[in-house]
Structures are given as C-alpha cells and as structure tokens.
Design an enzyme around this catalytic site. Structure first.
Site, PDB file in Angstrom:
ATOM      1  N   ASP A 163      41.743 -35.505 -38.541  1.00  0.00           N
ATOM      2  CA  ASP A 163      41.750 -34.745 -37.278  1.00  0.00           C
ATOM      3  C   ASP A 163      41.983 -33.264 -37.528  1.00  0.00           C
ATOM      4  O   ASP A 163      42.822 -32.636 -36.865  1.00  0.00           O
ATOM      5  CB  ASP A 163      42.849 -35.275 -36.347  1.00  0.00           C
ATOM      6  CG  ASP A 163      42.671 -36.750 -36.023  1.00  0.00           C
ATOM      7  OD1 ASP A 163      41.547 -37.257 -36.142  1.00  0.00           O
ATOM      8  OD2 ASP A 163      43.667 -37.399 -35.667  1.00  0.00           O
ATOM      9  N   TRP A 214      40.488 -38.430 -28.655  1.00  0.00           N
ATOM     10  CA  TRP A 214      41.920 -38.308 -28.366  1.00  0.00           C
ATOM     11  C   TRP A 214      42.138 -38.384 -26.864  1.00  0.00           C
ATOM     12  O   TRP A 214      43.096 -38.988 -26.384  1.00  0.00           O
ATOM     13  CB  TRP A 214      42.435 -36.983 -28.942  1.00  0.00           C
ATOM     14  CG  TRP A 214      43.929 -36.845 -28.934  1.00  0.00           C
ATOM     15  CD1 TRP A 214      44.851 -37.823 -28.742  1.00  0.00           C
ATOM     16  CD2 TRP A 214      44.667 -35.642 -29.134  1.00  0.00           C
ATOM     17  NE1 TRP A 214      46.126 -37.309 -28.815  1.00  0.00           N
ATOM     18  CE2 TRP A 214      46.041 -35.969 -29.058  1.00  0.00           C
ATOM     19  CE3 TRP A 214      44.306 -34.314 -29.385  1.00  0.00           C
ATOM     20  CZ2 TRP A 214      47.044 -35.023 -29.196  1.00  0.00           C
ATOM     21  CZ3 TRP A 214      45.308 -33.365 -29.536  1.00  0.00           C
ATOM     22  CH2 TRP A 214      46.659 -33.717 -29.440  1.00  0.00           C
ATOM     23  N   ARG A 264      36.798 -38.313 -32.949  1.00  0.00           N
ATOM     24  CA  ARG A 264      37.332 -39.497 -32.287  1.00  0.00           C
ATOM     25  C   ARG A 264      38.005 -39.053 -31.005  1.00  0.00           C
ATOM     26  O   ARG A 264      38.543 -37.942 -30.894  1.00  0.00           O
ATOM     27  CB  ARG A 264      38.277 -40.276 -33.185  1.00  0.00           C
ATOM     28  CG  ARG A 264      39.509 -39.568 -33.698  1.00  0.00           C
ATOM     29  CD  ARG A 264      40.374 -40.556 -34.468  1.00  0.00           C
ATOM     30  NE  ARG A 264      41.575 -39.954 -35.046  1.00  0.00           N
ATOM     31  CZ  ARG A 264      42.565 -40.664 -35.574  1.00  0.00           C
ATOM     32  NH1 ARG A 264      42.509 -41.982 -35.572  1.00  0.00           N
ATOM     33  NH2 ARG A 264      43.625 -40.064 -36.101  1.00  0.00           N
TER      34      ARG A 264
END
Length: 380
Positions: free
Chosen positions: A242, A300, A298
């Site tokens: 991330d 969040w 991805r």
C-alpha cells in the site's frame, strides 16, 4: 548554528515582509446500472467543469492580457517571495529545516522558499496548518534527504504508539505546499505478516500541494496521500505494501512506481468512502515495475477510485489487476480503470470483471490537471 540575534533578524525580516502582504459482461444488471451511473456522473461533471472553466478563462485571460490567473491568495504569495537557505555546515541562514520553519510567522501570506543544501537531514518535520505557502527546494543534481524511521508502533511523547498518521518523517498539514528535488525517506523495514510496521515517509494533508522531481522511499505505507488536491510530476515512489494510500484527489504524471514486495502486495490503497467524494488517484504516463507480485490497487474504502492511463505496467502486475480487500460488496462500488496502458502487466484478459478498460470519453475527466482543478493553483 545561527546565533540568537541572527535568528531574530531573519524572523523580523520575514515578519515585515509578511505584514506587507496583508495590505464487464459477467456483471449483474444492478451492477451495470450502478456502473453506468458512475460513467454518466464523471463525464457530465467533467463537461460541466470544462465549460465553466472555458467561460472563466475568457474573462481571466482578457483581464490579465492573455495569461493564466492564479487564485488571489496564491498570486499575492508569489509576488512577495522570501528565500532563506538551510545548510548543515552553518554557511546558510539556518542549520536545520526545523529552525527555518520556526522562524516563519504563523498565518504567513508570502511564499517562503527554503533552499535546502545537499545532505542527510535526520529530522521529524511537521508543518502546521497555520504555515501555508512553504516550499522545499533542493539541488536537482544532489537532492537533500529528509529521513526518519518511526513506525505506527513507535512510542510517542506520551508513551503511546504513534499510529500510522503520526509515523511520517515529514507531515504537511498546510495548504499551498511545494517541494522540488527532495528525497523523503522512512527507513523502517517491513516483514511479511508483521503488524504495526507502517512507516510513512511523507504525509500530505493540506490541499493545493505540488511535488516535482521528488523521491519517496519506504516499505509499508510510504506515501500517505491523505486528503486534498495534489500534483506529482517526475517523482519516484518506492515501497512494498500500500505504498501510496489515502483519501487524496491526486494526479501523478510521469512518475516511476517501484515495488520492493517479496510476495504479493498492493501498490495503492485509496480510501474514498462514499460516492459523493471527488477523491481518487490518477496515474498518467508512468511506469510500474519492481519485485514481487502486486495489485494495482485494493479497496481501502467502499468507493475506492484509481485510474492508470498511458502507463507501462511490468510483469509483476497480477492478471487480476485489482483487489476488493475481501469485501465483494465493493465490487460494483469501486471505480478502477485503465486506459491505453502498455507492457506485459497491461493484458486485460485476466482482470477482475469489475475493472474497466476506459473509453476515450470516460478517461477524459482523469488525464489532465483539471482532475485536481490545477488551472488556478499549479505553477508548472
């Protein structure tokens, strides 16, 4: 270190100057409907803003003799620039970045340019909201490095863990921040499966911030693109997990994104939490490469939004491309798009069905500085 009288002299000089400025097919029908709403909203929003901007430009360019016009606060700040130097050997106005920042009066209205000489500055920097219009300017041939190693588990002054938010080596809460030719670094490492090793190199929480030819080094959570409108050009971002994350509304142009992941990780974790928020990350004309295997993003947030356009995607990009972070309810809410990307990782055959290969009209809202309303505040 500069003498007390020297510091006072600089502060008085700054204060006087500042005071002067005051004068796809597998989707269900419901998901298709939701997606089409998204497309319509983005395209119509872009058209409306483009039309409005066109009308404003006619007035602005006429009144300014054909030039682009910055917003009023920024225009005044740029007219009344103040330049100070930071050099560790004592030949500048200040020996540390923190000293230079402390000499600037709160609520300043002039652009303050800190010319930071080459070197490694082991400082934890926090620029408060009341200190707008600050610029960090380094030497392009030998950029200074601002480094730290705090993590989410590092104990703060009260003995409690800092958390990811406060782990940043450099935290910018102020608006109108600019950095050019600077290395931001967090040297904390990350081991697979470990908890609390988030170590932020830079957190940007102010709006209308720009970064040119800057580098961001870290492992987990390198660049906290927290909130506000931001512009990154010719930048390098390195991390494992991330490593670009947050709520920000940001355009990354010609940026090199390098993964150091050992196994499977994600490049972005964008946290747009509802459909009305204008936040999102747009990457244009960049490169995605490095080690491990990565998802481009991805989710969040339930309405996470990330777009890659004209970007080279190396073989480390997983065929699926994107992850819903284990929550299938997000599949028809997120907005993950790709547009005219290239490279072995750009093969769309194995993509998740809720990723989108954007058409020209769909991509337009995201592939220019209009995405961050940059016409009135970007100095490119």
């Amino acid at each position: 270190m500069a003498s007390i009288s020297h510091l006072q002299l600089i502060s008085l000089l700054l204060l006087s100057l500042f005071n002067a400025t005051l004068s796809s097919s597998s989707w269900s029908s419901d998901r298709d409907i939701e997606y089409n709403k998204w497309v319509s909203w983005n395209v119509e929003n872009y058209r409306r803003k483009a039309a409005l901007k066109g009308a404003e430009s006619i007035v602005e360019m006429t009144s300014a003799g054909g030039r682009n016009v910055l917003d009023v606060k920024l225009r005044l700040a740029e007219i009344n620039k103040v330049i100070v130097s930071v050099c560790q050997n004592g030949t500048g106005d200040f020996k540390t970045i923190r000293e230079a920042l402390n000499a600037i009066p709160l609520n300043n209205t002039s652009r303050v340019i800190l010319m930071i000489k080459p070197g490694v500055y082991r400082e934890k920097i926090i620029i408060p909201r009341a200190l707008p219009f600050v610029t960090f300017l380094g030497d392009a041939s030998d950029p200074p490095t601002i480094t730290g190693n705090d993590t989410a588990l590092t104990a703060g002054g009260d003995g409690r863990p800092l958390g990811t938010y406060h782990s940043a080596t450099v935290a910018v809460n102020a608006n109108y921040f600019v950095a050019a030719n600077i290395k931001f670094e967090n040297t904390a490492s990350h081991e697979i499966g470990s908890i609390g090793e988030q170590g932020v190199a830079l957190r940007i929480s102010g709006t209308k911030a720009a970064f040119y030819n800057c580098s961001f080094y870290g492992a987990q959570d390198t660049l906290y693109d927290h909130k506000g409108m931001h512009y990154f050009k010719n930048c390098y971002v390195q991390g494992s997990v991330d490593f670009i994350f947050g709520y920000g509304r940001s355009l990354y142009e010609n940026c090199y994104l390098n993964s150091t992941a050992e196994k499977v990780a994600s490049l972005t974790a964008q946290k747009r939490t509802n459909a009305s928020l204008s936040s999102g990350f747009s990457f244009k004309d960049g490169v995605v490469t490095g080690s491990g295997q990565i998802y481009l993003g991805r989710a969040w947030g339930d309405y996470s939004r990330v777009i890659f356009s004209f970007t080279f995607l190396d073989k480390l990009v997983l065929p699926q491309g994107w992850s819903d972070w284990g929550d299938q309810n997000r599949d028809y809410k997120v907005y993950y798009g790709e547009y005219k990307c290239s490279g072995p990782g750009a093969n769309f055959t194995g993509r998740v069905p809720w990723a989108r290969m954007l058409r020209d009209e769909e991509a337009k809202p995201f592939i220019g500085i209009h995405f961050v309303e940059g016409y009135s505040w970007l100095i490119i």
